[in-house]
Design an enzyme around this catalytic site. Structure first.
Site, short mmCIF file in Angstrom:
data_model
loop_
_atom_site.label_atom_id
_atom_site.label_comp_id
_atom_site.label_asym_id
_atom_site.label_seq_id
_atom_site.Cartn_x
_atom_site.Cartn_y
_atom_site.Cartn_z
N GLY A 112 0.82 -1.21 0.00
CA GLY A 112 0.00 0.00 0.00
C GLY A 112 0.85 1.26 0.00
O GLY A 112 2.08 1.20 0.15
N CYS A 113 0.20 2.38 -0.18
CA CYS A 113 0.93 3.65 -0.31
C CYS A 113 1.57 4.05 1.02
O CYS A 113 2.80 4.24 1.09
CB CYS A 113 0.02 4.75 -0.85
SG CYS A 113 -1.52 4.98 0.06
N TYR A 114 0.78 4.19 2.08
CA TYR A 114 1.38 4.52 3.38
C TYR A 114 2.44 3.49 3.76
O TYR A 114 3.55 3.85 4.15
CB TYR A 114 0.31 4.57 4.47
CG TYR A 114 -0.63 5.75 4.44
CD1 TYR A 114 -0.14 7.06 4.51
CD2 TYR A 114 -2.00 5.58 4.38
CE1 TYR A 114 -1.02 8.15 4.52
CE2 TYR A 114 -2.88 6.65 4.39
CZ TYR A 114 -2.39 7.94 4.47
OH TYR A 114 -3.24 9.01 4.48
#
Lengths: 349, 349, 349, 349
Positions: free
Chosen positions: A158-160
């Site tokens: 995921g991005c985070y």
């Protein structure tokens, strides 16, 4: 998009969101693969360019959305690899059919990011849609958790979590960081919230607005804790505080973590330098210079830096990525490049 | 600006920065005082409105900057109270003369915020310019550290510290929070950096940019640690991570702090409710709703909220203020209102 | 909001949009009137502050939306004046009942802006909903088309038209401007598009986007041409090019209009000075200084300026307003102030 | 940056501004040329990446600024073509030496854009610095004014002029447009103002600000009128109204121009289709759809569209470009591609 007999053909399922558009943008200009199909349930038959007018110079008017259909896509002999830019739950339905047919699947959703079915249920509030595939899936951030030859099912981080693990994972592996009192504050651009006709995401609601959301148990926490636990060799909890900032793209992450006895800023940088000095997509900033989303905007790069506070004994670590590139579509293409034997930077800025 | 014999006359020294303009804006529309003088070293003789064209409907063309001159201002019988919107170091020079002449001084600089000369030197890299006045000065945030009858020298709290102490001070006083492992992340609008012809603050450098700066020892930390130490009854260190977000105004603060044994989210809200339920400029948001800079933009309000994370044992507390209003000029006027016996909200939104 | 027996009581119907919130903000802090009712069809019974959390310091928790009901509102003896912040078509339905009951109606919609039923039908694609009231309605911009004693039905000018008529009307009356080849380009902040869960108005669609829309026949054109025609003493067409800029508030208007023979920049400024020198809410900028939305943001002011191009024979005129204040709610309150005999600036910045 | 014996080597002089950085970005990733030198007067000897940290993944740490020196650069046998990203006046000094030495010069400044020395003096307030070169220079917008084999001195069109001529030039050549009463309003992103430590360009001065500047005689007008005059076959004046909008990149241009008798929207689109249907970097939008800066952001594309207003007899034409790409560095590279015999899109998005 040029058509070329020799190029490997790839497809995308679900391209209406921000990361779907970014994926079309990167793949349609990629020198080594041909983006042969983009499927959509609702837009089948329409020109792709009509949904992505910003890509008009890259997309021919006759390049149309195909119908989304897991079985038909599985049987499509033309396409070797599929990117899934779908919501969790839905992605797994496609993965099942495509994997069964021997296709390579690069999944941008959360469906195969977690090793634990319980954790999936706890954070995604549903039974896992394809538990039988969980063991096949590999969770990948190329710089620290690379894909392996023969991988067929890739769970892109995921991005985070990407902005968090790139700085932290090598440090936990090296034993420099405490697993207690870890605090992670992240600020994301609004595109992180998806492309929705939702008043919350309206310009006048988000402009001049900085604010937290989803605390204390954002879904990405599941993936962060699982992976950092593996890196540290023991499970632990972290405080993850996600926020939105008034900008389109970018994640700025600041991590406060106690140093273990004997750790120092020099040792921290030594670990990073060993791990990343030769990596094109990680930039190590000097201590005292802080990562800035603007400087990674539009790139597949993750910038990292750290300071040590002798007063508190903490390291304060900052990182910045473009949430749609290194945090999603760029990283997915980087993974594809590696799987297909290309330079990992091929087609990427 | 209307002239009125009966109104109390106030003056501002140093009004070229963002908080100076905000002060002129609030005071020139204030129903109970007359902004009689605005002094400037470099702009003396020029119309104030020429430097603040956005206030053209409030300022007459004949309202001119007076010369900045501590002695002359001290002798000016007309003006009862002076606001100092000056850099630290400079403010103290004016305060000395004005205090000696019996004037009331409301200082927006850092000169009288700290009780300790050593701390001043440590964080401001200079000897304190007026140590003899330190005992006279009162550090004020009206809701928790109110001014007292007869106060002559007010040190208005800094912007970050205001956003931090309003939520934390009552909780430390009530003994609900640990003094270890306190982590404070704040994001400020760009106006927090001042009004400067500096490439770092150029539009194209700050737009789409979220990033940290000044870690781990921002100047405001001195004031935060001193005051929280007083509230907690013991000195302690905090990790303070300041950032800039691409917006003009606002501070969004997120605080991660371990709860002490026996503390609960209910007890936390009880303390806040007792302290703030009747305060006009503090809004207590329900647990799970997070403070948002947009919603306090242009107001003198501080919004606060908290959640408890049973997994980590931490409280996560968010607050939001307008850095130029509650974080500077609005709070200064609120203090003036209290000192002069007006409703604290007089002239404020 | 204070309750006061002596204050005149006013109400608002339809307050869910941007200008509705701005109206609540201004009226709830107004020193001379009491905002006694805010009605809503869908929110009746709910606390107003829940829909407008940014106004929490102004609105008591017990101030609730009343049900929208034209008849009941007409019979409500308490309220003397109603602001209608409703869509066109709907506003007229309320106006009918309220006018019949002798109430004063200040309508922010387009329903009573046009004198011609044909023009209404042409631009609003529907028959006029209350033609019998058309003669009663007065189209108002206080500085050039003021309300008259006894007026009961006020049509507040639209946002674009206000930014256009304030500079142009006196010049057409004075015969300085050609009625041919008039070109008006306006850029509006995104709040001009209303508060809607619409992908077009999403942050990521509007950020970094400057673009035209609605050309060549935006609805406001009807009102612009009708009123400029009256000022000039003859009907004429103008080219009106509306755009959106990536900002929350503001309209920047630039008008290119041929000077008539004998006209000069001096004569133009003479006309403006005669008309506006004493008006609080119009600021005349020197020739060569251009109107800027930032400088009128949050105020009820309209800034205007002009240059003459001897090469083309054109005047180029710029103006700036805050679309939600002078372009809507602020102007509506200014009109109310005049109708009720207060200073026109009462409660306004 | 890969070093390759076979690649053509190019250099850049003056790369500290926004378009210089964009040029480094494009050329350092270009597949067919090698960016071998970047010269600077003030930064000689320093790593280029230190001035352009956003390009860290493209630039080696050992790639350093060379000293700017016209003679030395002229004698540098390695470099075949030089891009000049310098202020006007200065660019010509370099061009003289480089041209004398037989180098190819692609000049992004205004020095060789005008055919007339008088016009240069009128608009640039100085005698032309190299009148002897004026005849050699070719003013280029590839789609309408292409470079020719053997060209040695290219004057790249300005940013505003590019956004204006791409839609207008073919229409003037086809005789569809009047040369009277032409009005051009353009809104530019703030990067158009250059990279300067100037309070006017500070974030807090430009955010939420839309405003005109430089009217009625912006420098680019000289180039616009000269070139449109050539296209129309007669000299004429236009009204050019430049503005700034609160965004980093992009130019949105809206042109109001009377149609000549017999012209129609169909004929207009016929001309455009003949001219541009096969051009990769021009996108013709349907009538009624308007050009949007966001959709060309980061690309070398110019989007154009038009409507006809039967009431006024005018065409209203909109266009959008990225001022730093199609308006500067992208177009310069497109020209280089053509001169060197590559696909014009090589290395460009």
């Amino acid at each position: 998009m040029e058509s070329s007999e020799k190029k490997i053909k790839v497809g995308i399922t679900g391209a209406s969101g921000h990361s779907g558009v970014e994926l079309v943008k990167i793949l349609s200009a990629h020198p080594m693969v041909e983006l042969a199909k983009v499927t959509s349930r609702s837009l089948a038959g329409q020109a792709v360019v009509d949904s992505m007018p910003g890509l008009a110079h890259l997309l021919g008017a006759d390049f149309k959305f195909s119908a989304s259909d897991p079985k038909a896509q599985a049987e499509d002999a033309d396409i070797d690899a599929w990117f899934l830019a779908l919501p969790h739950g839905v992605a797994a339905e496609y993965a099942k059919e495509l994997i069964a047919a021997g296709k390579t699947v690069i999944d941008l959703s959360a469906d195969f990011r977690l090793g634990s079915l319980e954790r999936y249920k706890e954070f995604y509030k549903a039974d896992h849609p394809a538990p039988e595939l969980l063991r096949m899936g590999r969770y990948v951030i190329p710089e620290i958790l690379p894909p392996q030859r023969g991988d067929k099912l890739i769970a892109c981080a995921g991005c985070y979590p990407t902005s968090i693990q790139i700085p932290l994972t090598p440090l936990y592996r090296a034993g420099l960081l405490s697993t207690e009192h870890v605090v992670i504050d992240s600020y994301s651009g609004v595109s992180g919230g998806g492309k929705k006709a939702d008043l919350f995401y309206a310009y006048c609601e988000r402009n001049e607005s900085a604010r937290g959301y989803g605390m204390p148990k954002h879904r990405h926490l599941s993936e962060i804790e699982e992976q950092l636990g593996i890196a540290a060799g023991r499970e632990f909890f972290v405080q993850f505080n996600p926020h939105l900032a008034p900008m389109t793209r970018g994640i700025s992450t600041t991590i406060t973590v106690p140093a273990v006895a004997g750790a120092s800023i020099e040792k921290l940088y030594d670990v990073w330098n060993k791990e990343y000095a030769l990596r094109r997509f990680v930039r190590i900033l000097p201590s005292g210079v802080f990562a800035d989303t603007l400087l990674v905007n539009g790139t597949n790069r993750c910038d990292i830096s750290a300071v040590h506070d002798s007063r508190t004994g903490n390291f304060v670590i900052t990182s910045a990525i473009d949430n749609l590139v290194k945090g999603a579509s760029g990283q997915a293409v980087q993974i594809m490049n590696i799987l297909l034997g290309f330079d990992e930077a091929c087609g990427l800025l």
